[in-house]
Scaffold this active site. Structure first.
Site, PDB file in Angstrom:
ATOM      1  N   GLU A 256       0.887  -1.174   0.000  1.00  0.00           N
ATOM      2  CA  GLU A 256       0.000   0.000   0.000  1.00  0.00           C
ATOM      3  C   GLU A 256       0.918   1.216   0.000  1.00  0.00           C
ATOM      4  OE1 GLU A 256      -3.180  -0.132  -0.207  1.00  0.00           O
ATOM      5  OE2 GLU A 256      -3.479  -2.255   0.208  1.00  0.00           O
ATOM      6  N   CYS A 290      -2.494   9.111   2.634  1.00  0.00           N
ATOM      7  CA  CYS A 290      -2.163   8.486   1.347  1.00  0.00           C
ATOM      8  C   CYS A 290      -3.295   8.684   0.341  1.00  0.00           C
ATOM      9  CB  CYS A 290      -1.807   7.016   1.516  1.00  0.00           C
ATOM     10  SG  CYS A 290      -3.047   6.036   2.352  1.00  0.00           S
TER      11      CYS A 290
HETATM   12  P1  NDP Z   1       8.862   4.822   4.429  1.00  0.00           P
HETATM   13  O1  NDP Z   1       8.182   4.243   3.270  1.00  0.00           O
HETATM   14  O2  NDP Z   1      10.331   5.017   4.368  1.00  0.00           O
HETATM   15  O3  NDP Z   1       8.563   3.949   5.751  1.00  0.00           O
HETATM   16  C1  NDP Z   1       7.386   3.214   5.959  1.00  0.00           C
HETATM   17  C2  NDP Z   1       7.693   2.072   6.916  1.00  0.00           C
HETATM   18  O4  NDP Z   1       8.699   1.221   6.364  1.00  0.00           O
HETATM   19  C3  NDP Z   1       8.230   2.519   8.266  1.00  0.00           C
HETATM   20  O5  NDP Z   1       7.737   1.670   9.271  1.00  0.00           O
HETATM   21  C4  NDP Z   1       9.723   2.361   8.076  1.00  0.00           C
HETATM   22  O6  NDP Z   1      10.419   2.246   9.274  1.00  0.00           O
HETATM   23  C5  NDP Z   1       9.802   1.091   7.278  1.00  0.00           C
HETATM   24  N1  NDP Z   1      11.043   0.929   6.525  1.00  0.00           N
HETATM   25  C6  NDP Z   1      11.930   1.876   6.107  1.00  0.00           C
HETATM   26  N2  NDP Z   1      12.927   1.328   5.393  1.00  0.00           N
HETATM   27  C7  NDP Z   1      12.689  -0.003   5.350  1.00  0.00           C
HETATM   28  C8  NDP Z   1      13.350  -1.118   4.745  1.00  0.00           C
HETATM   29  N3  NDP Z   1      14.469  -0.983   4.034  1.00  0.00           N
HETATM   30  N4  NDP Z   1      12.805  -2.345   4.897  1.00  0.00           N
HETATM   31  C9  NDP Z   1      11.670  -2.520   5.592  1.00  0.00           C
HETATM   32  N5  NDP Z   1      11.000  -1.501   6.189  1.00  0.00           N
HETATM   33  C10 NDP Z   1      11.494  -0.262   6.063  1.00  0.00           C
HETATM   34  O7  NDP Z   1       8.136   6.179   4.726  1.00  0.00           O
HETATM   35  P2  NDP Z   1       8.565   7.398   5.603  1.00  0.00           P
HETATM   36  O8  NDP Z   1       7.909   7.208   6.910  1.00  0.00           O
HETATM   37  O9  NDP Z   1      10.041   7.629   5.619  1.00  0.00           O
HETATM   38  O10 NDP Z   1       7.877   8.567   4.771  1.00  0.00           O
HETATM   39  C11 NDP Z   1       8.448   8.966   3.520  1.00  0.00           C
HETATM   40  C12 NDP Z   1       7.379   9.326   2.527  1.00  0.00           C
HETATM   41  O11 NDP Z   1       6.578   8.206   2.248  1.00  0.00           O
HETATM   42  C13 NDP Z   1       6.394  10.360   3.020  1.00  0.00           C
HETATM   43  O12 NDP Z   1       6.908  11.596   2.813  1.00  0.00           O
HETATM   44  C14 NDP Z   1       5.180  10.075   2.210  1.00  0.00           C
HETATM   45  O13 NDP Z   1       5.273  10.746   0.971  1.00  0.00           O
HETATM   46  C15 NDP Z   1       5.253   8.592   1.991  1.00  0.00           C
HETATM   47  N6  NDP Z   1       4.377   7.842   2.897  1.00  0.00           N
HETATM   48  C16 NDP Z   1       3.204   7.376   2.408  1.00  0.00           C
HETATM   49  C17 NDP Z   1       2.335   6.716   3.248  1.00  0.00           C
HETATM   50  C18 NDP Z   1       1.053   6.207   2.735  1.00  0.00           C
HETATM   51  O14 NDP Z   1       0.139   6.010   3.529  1.00  0.00           O
HETATM   52  N7  NDP Z   1       0.941   5.946   1.464  1.00  0.00           N
HETATM   53  C19 NDP Z   1       2.615   6.509   4.657  1.00  0.00           C
HETATM   54  C20 NDP Z   1       3.909   6.997   5.057  1.00  0.00           C
HETATM   55  C21 NDP Z   1       4.732   7.641   4.197  1.00  0.00           C
HETATM   56  P3  NDP Z   1      11.006   3.567   9.978  1.00  0.00           P
HETATM   57  O15 NDP Z   1       9.892   4.544  10.105  1.00  0.00           O
HETATM   58  O16 NDP Z   1      11.449   3.046  11.280  1.00  0.00           O
HETATM   59  O17 NDP Z   1      12.103   4.056   9.078  1.00  0.00           O
END
Ligand code: NDP
Length: 517
Positions: A256, A290
């Site tokens: 997602e 999102c």
């Molecule tokens: P990420 O996609 O980087 O992170 C989402 C989740 O994945 C977090 O729990 C994160 O952990 C985890 N994660 C990060 N790197 C890895 C990896 N290599 N392997 C497995 N899991 C991993 O999103 P961000 O929170 O950094 O946000 C960045 C951008 O993503 C936002 O600016 C937004 O544009 C988008 N976003 C979109 C969402 C949606 O609902 N569609 C939700 C959140 C973000 P941790 O937080 O500990 O790094």
């Protein structure tokens, strides 16, 4: 005593600020409004994640053995617990994510509704059923059922730290799986609270829902820990990394990802209602949604009125962390730079920016962003093409709804979207042709609150579905069984079949299917 105080993984630290990356074996999640520490959590390494998944594997067998009714009863106890502690959880969401308390109540209420639906519909959707065996196997009975995958790993985001992961957690549990949840580092306390609530409400299956905490490496370890499926919500960039890591063990993934959702406002739309919905869809939760509306395409017949209504409403919005604030601070400080880059790029390429009246100088820290409407930005600009994830909205004038649809669909993303038209036929037609997984007609975001409807996207917005029957099936494997009821005198799948059998079959096929041209 609140659950946060009881959680053994949390060091209570209600005041002061820390560098959350300074320690090696723990990290802190902080209040985005004040910088105060909300909780301190272990950095689970690969071995700790592996052990957690192994514990969950043992629990998954006992959980599956409870059957649909046993699980539904326990999921009901969980939702009852969440409902009774709604205010406590909403307060924690407010402190850790920053959204207003009232928005947290709304988010948790939606999540509770999904827990209820998943528990109540699992048997009907997934339970064993007989299907027609068909002509070629008429002497057999045929059965279909959907079996759990074992342990499902869930990696969640920070923007809706209860609602979004619950779309995977509740549906995976209802389908008979144990879950291991890795919340975002920014909302680890909410994740730990949800797991502690499960332990309290469902003590006889406590290990069916566990949490691991840490940064991306912990998430990557979960991908490698031998889970039956990995459900991820987050950015497209990280989604690709998750998929690549899961590919090492052929672990299936549900992704997602982000969106750049569009709203189409047609000639015959209720413009005031469309403006109200657009402002909520774009600015609520500070635009960190999102399925938030990021782009509007309004026809030339309604554009001026729509822009006037939207800009008037936007002027009155005020970010803050008090009870009257329209929305909170940006949860993740680094997002501020993304939003500003998009706005600067749009302004530099000829767009007109209309800001809310709130004075940014009044805010205690830079995480608060005033709402901004971007008028007629070029379709090539970052504000139109990339996920902004902030309190912004682009509005573009188009000739008619067909041009609006063409522009709405010209995005790499395809998550949700909205159409405003008074004509039922026109609204439904545009909704069907919108390249997205979900579309609301004459409202925004409504599909997320209908538990029976699947939630998910196309293109860079990912694949797989949470919610609804599809969401239950997502966490299962279909199991097909046939049982021979009577033996036929001639068995076509035997080396002992007579030479004439194939000719007889060809004649039958000719009679049954050959007449179709
Ligand atoms: P990420 O996609 O980087 O992170 C989402 C989740 O994945 C977090 O729990 C994160 O952990 C985890 N994660 C990060 N790197 C890895 C990896 N290599 N392997 C497995 N899991 C991993 O999103 P961000 O929170 O950094 O946000 C960045 C951008 O993503 C936002 O600016 C937004 O544009 C988008 N976003 C979109 C969402 C949606 O609902 N569609 C939700 C959140 C973000 P941790 O937080 O500990 O790094």
């Amino acid at each position: 005593m609140s659950l946060v105080d009881q959680m053994d993984t949390v060091t209570d630290a209600s005041a002061g600020t820390v560098d959350r990356h300074a320690t090696t074996d723990t990290f802190a999640s902080t209040n985005p409004a004040s910088g105060a520490v909300v909780g301190v959590f272990p950095l689970h390494d690969a071995e700790a994640v592996r052990q957690t998944v192994e514990r969950a594997r043992g629990a998954s067998e006992r959980w599956a053995a409870l059957g649909f009714d046993g699980r539904a009863k326990r999921l009901a106890a969980y939702r009852g617990y969440l409902a009774r502690r709604l205010n406590e959880l909403a307060d924690l969401v407010h402190r850790e994510n920053g959204k207003p308390h009232a928005d947290a109540i709304l988010e948790i209420s939606l999540a509770i509704d999904h827990v209820a639906w998943a528990g109540g519909h699992a048997r009907k959707t997934l339970g064993p059923r007989k299907v027609h065996a068909g002509m070629l196997a008429a002497n057999h009975a045929a059965y279909l059922e959907y079996q759990p995958l074992g342990v499902v790993g869930v990696i969640g985001p920070w923007n809706y730290p209860v609602f979004t992961p619950m779309g995977s957690l509740a549906y995976a549990l209802a389908a008979g799986n144990a879950v291991v949840f890795k919340p975002s580092e920014h909302t680890a306390a909410v994740g730990a609270w949800l797991a502690a609530a499960w332990r309290a409400a469902v003590p006889d299956a406590a290990d069916a829902f566990q949490v691991v905490t840490g940064y991306g490496e912990t998430g990557a370890a979960l991908c490698r820990a031998g889970v039956g499926k990995l459900a991820f919500t987050g950015s497209a960039a990280t989604g690709k990394k998750v998929m690549a890591t899961c590919a090492e063990n052929l672990t299936p993934v549900l992704l997602e990802l982000g969106g750049k959702d569009a709203m189409i406002v047609d000639d015959d739309a209720d413009v005031a209602a469309a403006a109200d919905a657009a402002v909520w869809g774009a600015m609520s939760n500070g635009g960190q949604t999102c399925i938030g509306i990021e782009r509007v395409y309004a026809t030339s017949a309604v554009y001026d009125q729509f822009v006037a209504e939207v800009t008037e409403q936007v002027r009155t919005l005020r970010p803050g962390s008090d009870g009257e604030a329209s929305y909170g601070p940006m949860t993740m400080a680094s997002q501020v730079d993304v939003v500003q880059r998009h706005l600067e790029d749009a302004a530099g390429s000829g767009a007109r920016l209309v800001h809310g009246d709130a004075d940014p100088g009044l805010f205690r820290n830079q995480n608060y962003l005033v709402p901004t409407v971007v008028l007629d930005a070029p379709e090539t600009s970052a504000a139109v093409r990339e996920e902004t994830f902030g309190p912004t909205l682009t509005i573009t004038k188009v000739r008619d709804a067909e041009e609006a649809l063409e522009k709405a669909n010209a995005s790499a993303y395809g998550l949700g979207g909205a159409v405003f038209s008074r004509s039922k036929a026109r609204g439904m037609d545009l909704a069907r042709r919108m390249r997205s997984g979900m579309t609301s007609v004459n409202s925004v975001l409504t599909f997320a609150s209908v538990p029976a409807l699947p939630f998910g996207g196309v293109g860079d917005s990912g694949f797989g579905r949470i919610h609804g029957e599809d969401g239950l099936k997502e966490f299962t494997r279909a199991k097909a069984i046939t049982r021979q009821r009577v033996a036929l005198p001639v068995n076509l799948m035997s080396f002992g079949r007579p030479p004439s059998a194939a000719d007889a079959l060809a004649r039958v096929m000719g009679m049954v299917h050959g007449r179709h041209r």
